[in-house]
Design a protein around this motif. Structure first.
Motif, PDB file in Angstrom:
ATOM      1  N   ASP A  12       3.314   4.188  -1.732  1.00  0.00           N
ATOM      2  CA  ASP A  12       3.070   3.563  -0.265  1.00  0.00           C
ATOM      3  C   ASP A  12       4.155   3.494   0.662  1.00  0.00           C
ATOM      4  OD1 ASP A  12       1.516   1.778   1.513  1.00  0.00           O
ATOM      5  OD2 ASP A  12       2.662   0.224   0.479  1.00  0.00           O
ATOM      6  N   GLU A  15       5.941  -2.684   2.618  1.00  0.00           N
ATOM      7  CA  GLU A  15       6.141  -3.442   1.809  1.00  0.00           C
ATOM      8  C   GLU A  15       6.249  -2.687   0.356  1.00  0.00           C
ATOM      9  OE1 GLU A  15       7.080  -6.518   2.873  1.00  0.00           O
ATOM     10  OE2 GLU A  15       6.734  -5.429   4.953  1.00  0.00           O
ATOM     11  N   THR A  16       6.407  -1.745   0.294  1.00  0.00           N
ATOM     12  CA  THR A  16       6.705  -0.964  -0.992  1.00  0.00           C
ATOM     13  C   THR A  16       8.123  -0.053  -0.956  1.00  0.00           C
ATOM     14  OG1 THR A  16       4.461  -0.934  -1.409  1.00  0.00           O
ATOM     15  CG2 THR A  16       5.832   0.629  -2.581  1.00  0.00           C
ATOM     16  N   ASP A  97       2.549   0.989  -5.112  1.00  0.00           N
ATOM     17  CA  ASP A  97       2.022   0.170  -4.212  1.00  0.00           C
ATOM     18  C   ASP A  97       2.193  -1.388  -4.340  1.00  0.00           C
ATOM     19  OD1 ASP A  97      -0.155  -1.250  -2.171  1.00  0.00           O
ATOM     20  OD2 ASP A  97      -0.512   0.802  -1.904  1.00  0.00           O
ATOM     21  N   ASP A  98       2.393  -2.204  -3.285  1.00  0.00           N
ATOM     22  CA  ASP A  98       2.816  -3.531  -3.405  1.00  0.00           C
ATOM     23  C   ASP A  98       1.593  -4.436  -3.551  1.00  0.00           C
ATOM     24  OD1 ASP A  98       1.871  -2.763  -0.610  1.00  0.00           O
ATOM     25  OD2 ASP A  98       2.249  -4.886   0.067  1.00  0.00           O
ATOM     26  N   ARG A  99       0.207  -3.475  -3.593  1.00  0.00           N
ATOM     27  CA  ARG A  99      -1.074  -4.357  -3.711  1.00  0.00           C
ATOM     28  C   ARG A  99      -1.635  -4.038  -5.019  1.00  0.00           C
ATOM     29  NH1 ARG A  99      -2.552  -7.014   1.119  1.00  0.00           N
ATOM     30  NH2 ARG A  99      -1.568  -5.675   2.812  1.00  0.00           N
ATOM     31  N   LEU A 100      -2.365  -5.011  -5.761  1.00  0.00           N
ATOM     32  CA  LEU A 100      -2.969  -4.920  -6.913  1.00  0.00           C
ATOM     33  C   LEU A 100      -4.131  -3.711  -7.000  1.00  0.00           C
ATOM     34  CD1 LEU A 100      -3.160  -8.552  -8.064  1.00  0.00           C
ATOM     35  CD2 LEU A 100      -1.373  -6.703  -8.812  1.00  0.00           C
ATOM     36  N   GLN A 101      -4.276  -3.157  -8.076  1.00  0.00           N
ATOM     37  CA  GLN A 101      -5.138  -2.033  -7.934  1.00  0.00           C
ATOM     38  C   GLN A 101      -6.555  -2.586  -7.801  1.00  0.00           C
ATOM     39  OE1 GLN A 101      -4.633   0.576 -11.314  1.00  0.00           O
ATOM     40  NE2 GLN A 101      -6.151   2.062 -10.530  1.00  0.00           N
ATOM     41  N   ASN A 103      -7.650  -5.047  -6.148  1.00  0.00           N
ATOM     42  CA  ASN A 103      -7.788  -5.605  -5.032  1.00  0.00           C
ATOM     43  C   ASN A 103      -8.193  -4.664  -3.743  1.00  0.00           C
ATOM     44  OD1 ASN A 103      -7.778  -8.038  -6.298  1.00  0.00           O
ATOM     45  ND2 ASN A 103      -5.812  -8.402  -5.654  1.00  0.00           N
ATOM     46  N   ARG A 104      -8.019  -3.510  -3.905  1.00  0.00           N
ATOM     47  CA  ARG A 104      -8.119  -2.647  -2.977  1.00  0.00           C
ATOM     48  C   ARG A 104      -8.956  -1.253  -3.360  1.00  0.00           C
ATOM     49  NH1 ARG A 104      -6.806  -6.311  -0.141  1.00  0.00           N
ATOM     50  NH2 ARG A 104      -4.875  -6.708   1.058  1.00  0.00           N
ATOM     51  N   SER A 115       3.476  -1.600  -9.617  1.00  0.00           N
ATOM     52  CA  SER A 115       4.146  -2.391  -8.441  1.00  0.00           C
ATOM     53  C   SER A 115       5.648  -1.763  -8.402  1.00  0.00           C
ATOM     54  CB  SER A 115       4.446  -3.854  -9.055  1.00  0.00           C
ATOM     55  OG  SER A 115       5.332  -3.872 -10.022  1.00  0.00           O
TER      56      SER A 115
END
Length: 125
Positions: A12, A15-16, A97-101, A103-104, A115
């Motif tokens: 990503d 923010e990554t 990715d900066d997001r949790l798996q 959550n997306r 992360s």
């Protein structure tokens, strides 16, 4: 040297790989590069840990391509629009990715989502 396996890594951008001064308003203002993550990715590229590394962004393919060329020009990595291509993620893929798996939806097909800090610490290689 040929890759040692057939694993694909999706990275990503926002923010990554880059941090925006105001993450709520990406693509406006200044950003800084996540140098530690860039170096870790360069290491796995040099060591052929993944058969392919793809730079993708919710900001679109042109933005992903801009960052890919800025940070990884000599590797000639493929760039994708995250939201146009997430349904085509292969079974052998990992992501950073900066997001949790959980959550997306766009991260649900990956074997694992690292992360940026996990990847920098060498968890993925």
């Amino acid at each position: 040297m040929e890759p040692t396996n057939c694993l694909v890594l999706y990275v990503d951008v926002d923010e990554t790989l880059v941090f925006w001064d105001d993450p709520l308003k990406p693509y406006h203002g200044a950003y800084t590069i996540n140098i530690g993550l860039v170096r870790a990715i360069q290491k796995v590229l040099e060591d052929n840990v993944y058969s392919e590394v793809i730079i993708w962004s919710g900001g679109g393919k042109p933005w992903a391509d801009t960052i890919s060329k800025l940070l990884f020009l000599k590797y000639k990595l493929r760039s994708l629009d995250k939201f146009d291509s997430y349904q085509e993620v292969p079974d052998n893929a990992y992501a950073i990715d900066d997001r949790l798996q959980e959550n997306r939806d766009y991260l649900s097909k990956f074997i694992r989502v690292f992360s940026p800090s996990e990847f920098r610490q060498g968890v993925a290689f």
